[in-house]
Write a protein that holds these residues in place. Structure first.
Motif, PDB file in Angstrom:
ATOM      1  N   THR A 149       0.793  -1.209   0.058  1.00  0.00           N
ATOM      2  CA  THR A 149      -0.115   0.101   0.153  1.00  0.00           C
ATOM      3  C   THR A 149       0.942   1.200   0.002  1.00  0.00           C
ATOM      4  O   THR A 149       1.668   1.578   1.084  1.00  0.00           O
ATOM      5  CB  THR A 149      -0.928  -0.028   1.211  1.00  0.00           C
ATOM      6  N   ILE A 150       0.718   2.105  -1.181  1.00  0.00           N
ATOM      7  CA  ILE A 150       1.499   3.340  -1.083  1.00  0.00           C
ATOM      8  C   ILE A 150       0.329   4.628  -0.696  1.00  0.00           C
ATOM      9  O   ILE A 150      -0.585   4.240  -1.304  1.00  0.00           O
ATOM     10  CB  ILE A 150       1.764   3.752  -2.522  1.00  0.00           C
ATOM     11  N   MET A 171       0.320  -1.725  -6.802  1.00  0.00           N
ATOM     12  CA  MET A 171       0.157  -1.429  -5.452  1.00  0.00           C
ATOM     13  C   MET A 171      -1.265  -0.843  -5.254  1.00  0.00           C
ATOM     14  O   MET A 171      -2.050  -0.454  -6.150  1.00  0.00           O
ATOM     15  CB  MET A 171       0.958  -0.203  -5.221  1.00  0.00           C
ATOM     16  N   ASN A 172      -1.594  -1.199  -3.888  1.00  0.00           N
ATOM     17  CA  ASN A 172      -2.813  -0.387  -3.488  1.00  0.00           C
ATOM     18  C   ASN A 172      -2.544   1.140  -3.262  1.00  0.00           C
ATOM     19  O   ASN A 172      -1.724   1.314  -2.501  1.00  0.00           O
ATOM     20  CB  ASN A 172      -3.679  -0.851  -2.004  1.00  0.00           C
ATOM     21  N   GLU A 200      -1.794   5.139   8.915  1.00  0.00           N
ATOM     22  CA  GLU A 200      -1.862   3.875   9.874  1.00  0.00           C
ATOM     23  C   GLU A 200      -1.883   2.801   8.760  1.00  0.00           C
ATOM     24  O   GLU A 200      -1.249   1.780   9.344  1.00  0.00           O
ATOM     25  CB  GLU A 200      -3.238   3.894  10.619  1.00  0.00           C
ATOM     26  N   LYS A 201      -2.348   3.125   7.562  1.00  0.00           N
ATOM     27  CA  LYS A 201      -2.195   1.828   6.674  1.00  0.00           C
ATOM     28  C   LYS A 201      -1.259   1.805   5.627  1.00  0.00           C
ATOM     29  O   LYS A 201      -0.939   0.695   4.935  1.00  0.00           O
ATOM     30  CB  LYS A 201      -3.730   2.040   5.906  1.00  0.00           C
ATOM     31  N   LEU A 205       4.764   5.873   2.449  1.00  0.00           N
ATOM     32  CA  LEU A 205       4.200   6.912   2.818  1.00  0.00           C
ATOM     33  C   LEU A 205       4.824   8.024   1.975  1.00  0.00           C
ATOM     34  O   LEU A 205       6.062   8.141   2.418  1.00  0.00           O
ATOM     35  CB  LEU A 205       3.965   7.445   4.334  1.00  0.00           C
ATOM     36  N   VAL A 206       4.325   8.482   1.021  1.00  0.00           N
ATOM     37  CA  VAL A 206       4.990   9.592   0.228  1.00  0.00           C
ATOM     38  C   VAL A 206       4.545  10.848   0.363  1.00  0.00           C
ATOM     39  O   VAL A 206       3.300  11.208  -0.093  1.00  0.00           O
ATOM     40  CB  VAL A 206       4.839   9.061  -1.378  1.00  0.00           C
TER      41      VAL A 206
END
Ligand code: GLV
Ligand code: GLV
Length: 329
Positions: A149-150, A171-172, A200-201, A205-206
């Motif tokens: 996940t991004i 990716m999600n 949180e998910k 994290l960009v």
């Protein structure tokens, strides 16, 4: 008298030669040393136009140094180094370089993500330092990128283009932005979430949000604590959006797994910077848009914007949309 354009860094002559007939053009003499404030001030006293770098502070003092400044063209998409409000009050156009750098910056952002995930820099150094003695099952084992996940904070054009790259890795995609972007949701399957949920998910994290009073210090120790322990944090926007000490503490405490940073709170950083002591940090010297093609396009766009304003017309990429060309300038 020809209008006077001052450029705060030495650019390739090829970029400016075409305008030398019509304008008086002067450049700061160094390619890799910023113009000192006193020099910038004295040039701003005479200038009709400034072509500036993101490392120049274009504050009220500079904007009011003279009385013929009409345009500031910044060689960047970001313009947090410019006092846009004062420029608007003074009728000075402020221009940036969006669009031409979108793909190039997204490429670099994704490269940073991949480098941090797969420990590319660490691994390359390992080989160069002669440490490779045998193949081994968990040698420099990193984190998968595909199917993870991004989470993209700041879904502007660069954010969207990073998301497009993420679709190729299955990716999600989560995003958070001031305004929702239904077209991007439809086109790329990106899901809009609250900032908290995204934090949180996300596995990656960009951060791509511009620096504004609202985004300054957005990433605090509390925010890092809420991330997954396996999360990797990437920043390709502006350093002050994160509390750097908090990031360092979170990395040391093992609250997140790694970071890839193209930008820092105070640039340039030196080799003693605490974040550089951590093996799970990939650090780059603010090179998001730095391909020869794109930097050349950005320079040309700055020149086009300047000549448009000096000709009394609307520039292509204006920041202060309330600005109007002066009739009888
Ligand atoms: C680079 O950081 C830019 O804003 O173009
Ligand atoms: C602006 O920062 C963008 O993402 O285009």
């Amino acid at each position: 008298m020809k209008p006077y354009i001052y450029i705060t860094r030495k650019l390739p002559e090829a970029v400016v030669e075409s305008i030398r007939q019509t304008y008086e053009v002067k450049m700061w003499e160094h390619e890799d040393i910023p113009v000192p404030k006193e020099v910038l001030f004295s040039e701003a006293q005479k200038a009709d136009a400034l072509l500036t770098m993101l490392s120049d502070q274009i504050d009220e003092e500079i904007l009011t140094a003279g009385n013929q400044l009409k345009v500031v063209a910044n060689l960047a998409v970001g313009f947090d180094n410019i006092d846009v409000k004062t420029a608007s009050r003074l009728g000075i156009a402020v221009c940036n370089t969006p669009d031409v750098l979108t793909d190039t910056t997204a490429d670099l952002t994704f490269a940073l993500l991949m480098a941090a995930a797969r420990r590319i820099v660490e691994a390359a150094e390992f080989v160069k330092e002669g440490n490779w003695k045998s193949w081994s099952p968990l040698l420099l084992a990193g984190h998968d990128i595909h199917h993870k996940t991004i989470g993209i904070v700041g879904m502007g054009k660069i954010g969207e283009t990073v998301a497009k790259r993420a679709t190729g890795f299955d990716m999600n995609i989560l995003y958070h932005n001031r305004t929702r972007k239904p077209e991007i949701e439809q086109k790329l399957g990106a899901v809009f979430t609250s900032f908290e949920e995204l934090v949180e998910k996300s596995d990656f994290l960009v951060c791509l949000t511009p620096l504004t009073p609202e985004t300054k210090n957005l990433f605090t120790r509390d925010v890092f604590k809420k991330m997954k322990q396996s999360a990797i944090f990437l920043n390709a926007s502006r350093g002050p959006v994160i509390d750097e000490q908090a990031l360092y503490d979170a990395l040391v405490a093992g609250e997140i797994a790694g970071a890839g940073l193209d930008v820092f709170e105070k640039e340039p950083i030196n080799a003693e910077h605490p974040l550089l002591t951590l093996p799970n940090v990939v650090a780059l010297p603010h090179i998001g848009s730095s391909s020869v093609e794109t930097r050349t396009d950005m320079m040309k766009l700055c020149i086009d914007n300047i000549t448009a304003v000096l000709d009394g017309t609307e520039p292509k990429t204006l920041v202060n949309k309330d600005w109007k060309p002066l009739v009888n300038a």
